[in-house]
Write a protein that holds these residues in place. Structure first.
Motif, PDB file in Angstrom:
ATOM      1  N   MET A  18       0.864  -1.165   0.000  1.00 38.08           N
ATOM      2  CA  MET A  18       0.000   0.000   0.000  1.00 38.08           C
ATOM      3  C   MET A  18       0.911   1.228   0.000  1.00 38.08           C
ATOM      4  N   ARG A  19       0.588   2.182  -0.825  1.00 34.57           N
ATOM      5  CA  ARG A  19       1.406   3.388  -0.923  1.00 34.57           C
ATOM      6  C   ARG A  19       0.829   4.499  -0.062  1.00 34.57           C
ATOM      7  N   ILE A  20       1.694   5.245   0.606  1.00 34.65           N
ATOM      8  CA  ILE A  20       1.275   6.405   1.401  1.00 34.65           C
ATOM      9  C   ILE A  20       1.216   7.602   0.462  1.00 34.65           C
ATOM     10  N   THR A  21       0.047   8.242   0.405  1.00 32.42           N
ATOM     11  CA  THR A  21      -0.117   9.382  -0.505  1.00 32.42           C
ATOM     12  C   THR A  21       0.066  10.718   0.196  1.00 32.42           C
ATOM     13  N   ALA A  22      -0.157  10.761   1.507  1.00 30.61           N
ATOM     14  CA  ALA A  22       0.012  12.002   2.280  1.00 30.61           C
ATOM     15  C   ALA A  22       0.088  11.654   3.762  1.00 30.61           C
ATOM     16  N   ILE A  23       0.682  12.548   4.507  1.00 28.65           N
ATOM     17  CA  ILE A  23       0.762  12.409   5.963  1.00 28.65           C
ATOM     18  C   ILE A  23       0.313  13.730   6.566  1.00 28.65           C
ATOM     19  N   THR A  24      -0.658  13.661   7.481  1.00 25.67           N
ATOM     20  CA  THR A  24      -1.148  14.868   8.136  1.00 25.67           C
ATOM     21  C   THR A  24      -1.091  14.677   9.654  1.00 25.67           C
ATOM     22  N   PRO A  25      -0.999  15.779  10.389  1.00 25.94           N
ATOM     23  CA  PRO A  25      -0.999  15.653  11.856  1.00 25.94           C
ATOM     24  C   PRO A  25      -2.298  15.010  12.331  1.00 25.94           C
ATOM     25  N   SER A  26      -2.204  14.234  13.388  1.00 29.71           N
ATOM     26  CA  SER A  26      -3.376  13.570  13.946  1.00 29.71           C
ATOM     27  C   SER A  26      -4.333  14.598  14.536  1.00 29.71           C
ATOM     28  N   PRO A  27      -5.636  14.384  14.348  1.00 31.35           N
ATOM     29  CA  PRO A  27      -6.612  15.294  14.955  1.00 31.35           C
ATOM     30  C   PRO A  27      -6.746  15.082  16.460  1.00 31.35           C
ATOM     31  N   GLU A  28      -6.197  13.976  16.980  1.00 29.87           N
ATOM     32  CA  GLU A  28      -6.248  13.698  18.415  1.00 29.87           C
ATOM     33  C   GLU A  28      -4.954  14.175  19.073  1.00 29.87           C
ATOM     34  N   PRO A  29      -5.056  15.045  20.088  1.00 26.52           N
ATOM     35  CA  PRO A  29      -3.835  15.498  20.758  1.00 26.52           C
ATOM     36  C   PRO A  29      -3.239  14.381  21.614  1.00 26.52           C
ATOM     37  N   CYS A  30      -1.933  14.158  21.484  1.00 30.95           N
ATOM     38  CA  CYS A  30      -1.294  13.125  22.297  1.00 30.95           C
ATOM     39  C   CYS A  30       0.136  13.495  22.659  1.00 30.95           C
ATOM     40  N   VAL A  31       0.575  14.684  22.259  1.00 30.03           N
ATOM     41  CA  VAL A  31       1.942  15.116  22.533  1.00 30.03           C
ATOM     42  C   VAL A  31       2.185  15.241  24.032  1.00 30.03           C
ATOM     43  N   GLU A  32       1.162  15.693  24.764  1.00 25.85           N
ATOM     44  CA  GLU A  32       1.309  15.873  26.213  1.00 25.85           C
ATOM     45  C   GLU A  32       1.659  14.553  26.898  1.00 25.85           C
ATOM     46  N   ALA A  33       1.195  13.458  26.348  1.00 21.47           N
ATOM     47  CA  ALA A  33       1.443  12.138  26.935  1.00 21.47           C
ATOM     48  C   ALA A  33       2.741  11.506  26.411  1.00 21.47           C
ATOM     49  N   GLY A  34       3.475  12.235  25.575  1.00 27.14           N
ATOM     50  CA  GLY A  34       4.739  11.730  25.071  1.00 27.14           C
ATOM     51  C   GLY A  34       4.651  10.972  23.764  1.00 27.14           C
ATOM     52  N   TRP A  35       3.531  11.091  23.069  1.00 26.12           N
ATOM     53  CA  TRP A  35       3.343  10.380  21.809  1.00 26.12           C
ATOM     54  C   TRP A  35       3.233  11.371  20.650  1.00 26.12           C
ATOM     55  N   HIS A  36       3.728  10.955  19.491  1.00 25.10           N
ATOM     56  CA  HIS A  36       3.588  11.736  18.265  1.00 25.10           C
ATOM     57  C   HIS A  36       2.744  10.902  17.307  1.00 25.10           C
ATOM     58  N   ALA A  37       1.656  11.481  16.839  1.00 25.69           N
ATOM     59  CA  ALA A  37       0.749  10.731  15.966  1.00 25.69           C
ATOM     60  C   ALA A  37       0.517  11.485  14.671  1.00 25.69           C
ATOM     61  N   SER A  38       0.324  10.714  13.625  1.00 25.52           N
ATOM     62  CA  SER A  38       0.005  11.268  12.306  1.00 25.52           C
ATOM     63  C   SER A  38      -1.014  10.379  11.629  1.00 25.52           C
ATOM     64  N   GLN A  39      -1.758  10.990  10.734  1.00 30.51           N
ATOM     65  CA  GLN A  39      -2.713  10.281   9.905  1.00 30.51           C
ATOM     66  C   GLN A  39      -2.003   9.968   8.587  1.00 30.51           C
ATOM     67  N   TYR A  40      -1.959   8.694   8.226  1.00 29.89           N
ATOM     68  CA  TYR A  40      -1.309   8.254   6.987  1.00 29.89           C
ATOM     69  C   TYR A  40      -2.392   7.934   5.969  1.00 29.89           C
ATOM     70  N   HIS A  41      -2.425   8.719   4.897  1.00 28.65           N
ATOM     71  CA  HIS A  41      -3.418   8.548   3.841  1.00 28.65           C
ATOM     72  C   HIS A  41      -2.853   7.575   2.813  1.00 28.65           C
ATOM     73  N   LEU A  42      -3.681   6.609   2.431  1.00 25.46           N
ATOM     74  CA  LEU A  42      -3.237   5.496   1.600  1.00 25.46           C
ATOM     75  C   LEU A  42      -3.856   5.538   0.206  1.00 25.46           C
ATOM     76  N   ASP A  43      -3.255   4.809  -0.717  1.00 27.52           N
ATOM     77  CA  ASP A  43      -3.769   4.774  -2.086  1.00 27.52           C
ATOM     78  C   ASP A  43      -4.846   3.709  -2.282  1.00 27.52           C
ATOM     79  N   GLY A  44      -5.298   3.104  -1.204  1.00 28.33           N
ATOM     80  CA  GLY A  44      -6.369   2.119  -1.276  1.00 28.33           C
ATOM     81  C   GLY A  44      -7.100   2.052   0.050  1.00 28.33           C
ATOM     82  N   LYS A  45      -8.160   1.272   0.068  1.00 29.92           N
ATOM     83  CA  LYS A  45      -8.956   1.129   1.288  1.00 29.92           C
ATOM     84  C   LYS A  45      -8.347   0.098   2.227  1.00 29.92           C
ATOM     85  N   VAL A  46      -8.517   0.342   3.513  1.00 31.42           N
ATOM     86  CA  VAL A  46      -8.077  -0.590   4.538  1.00 31.42           C
ATOM     87  C   VAL A  46      -9.016  -1.797   4.502  1.00 31.42           C
TER      88      VAL A  46
END
Length: 95
Positions: free
Chosen positions: A1-29
């Motif tokens: 599966m190819r990643i077409t874009a990466i955007t910051p996660s809409p859920e805040p989690c930096v305060e807890a020590g985590w970095h999250a991103s939304q990975y947009h794919l070229d097909g359906k999960v």
């Protein structure tokens, strides 16, 4: 599966020590795609829900999403960001 874009996660989690991103794919999960990610950690798949959900957890990262969607969320603990290439290898290996 190819990643077409990466955007910051809409859920805040930096305060807890985590970095999250939304990975947009070229097909359906799909169920098959989720099972190829199984070696990454413990799998929770709730495919009996109206909107089937999956989550793969490891001590250092988490991958989650909805079946039928074209993106997934990946969260990595700030002390283990070196794990991200390992996770992305599994995403991109799925054809």
């Amino acid at each position: 599966m190819r990643i077409t874009a990466i955007t910051p996660s809409p859920e805040p989690c930096v305060e807890a020590g985590w970095h999250a991103s939304q990975y947009h794919l070229d097909g359906k999960v799909t169920r098959d795609f989720v099972f190829t990610l199984r070696p990454l950690g413990s799998l929770l798949l709730l495919d009996q829900l109206r909107q089937p959900f999956f989550k793969i957890e490891n001590h250092h990262y988490m991958v989650k999403g909805l079946l039928g969607d074209t993106s997934i969320r990946i969260a990595v603990h700030r002390d283990h960001e070196d794990q991200l290439p390992f996770i992305l290898k599994y995403l991109q290996a799925y054809e």
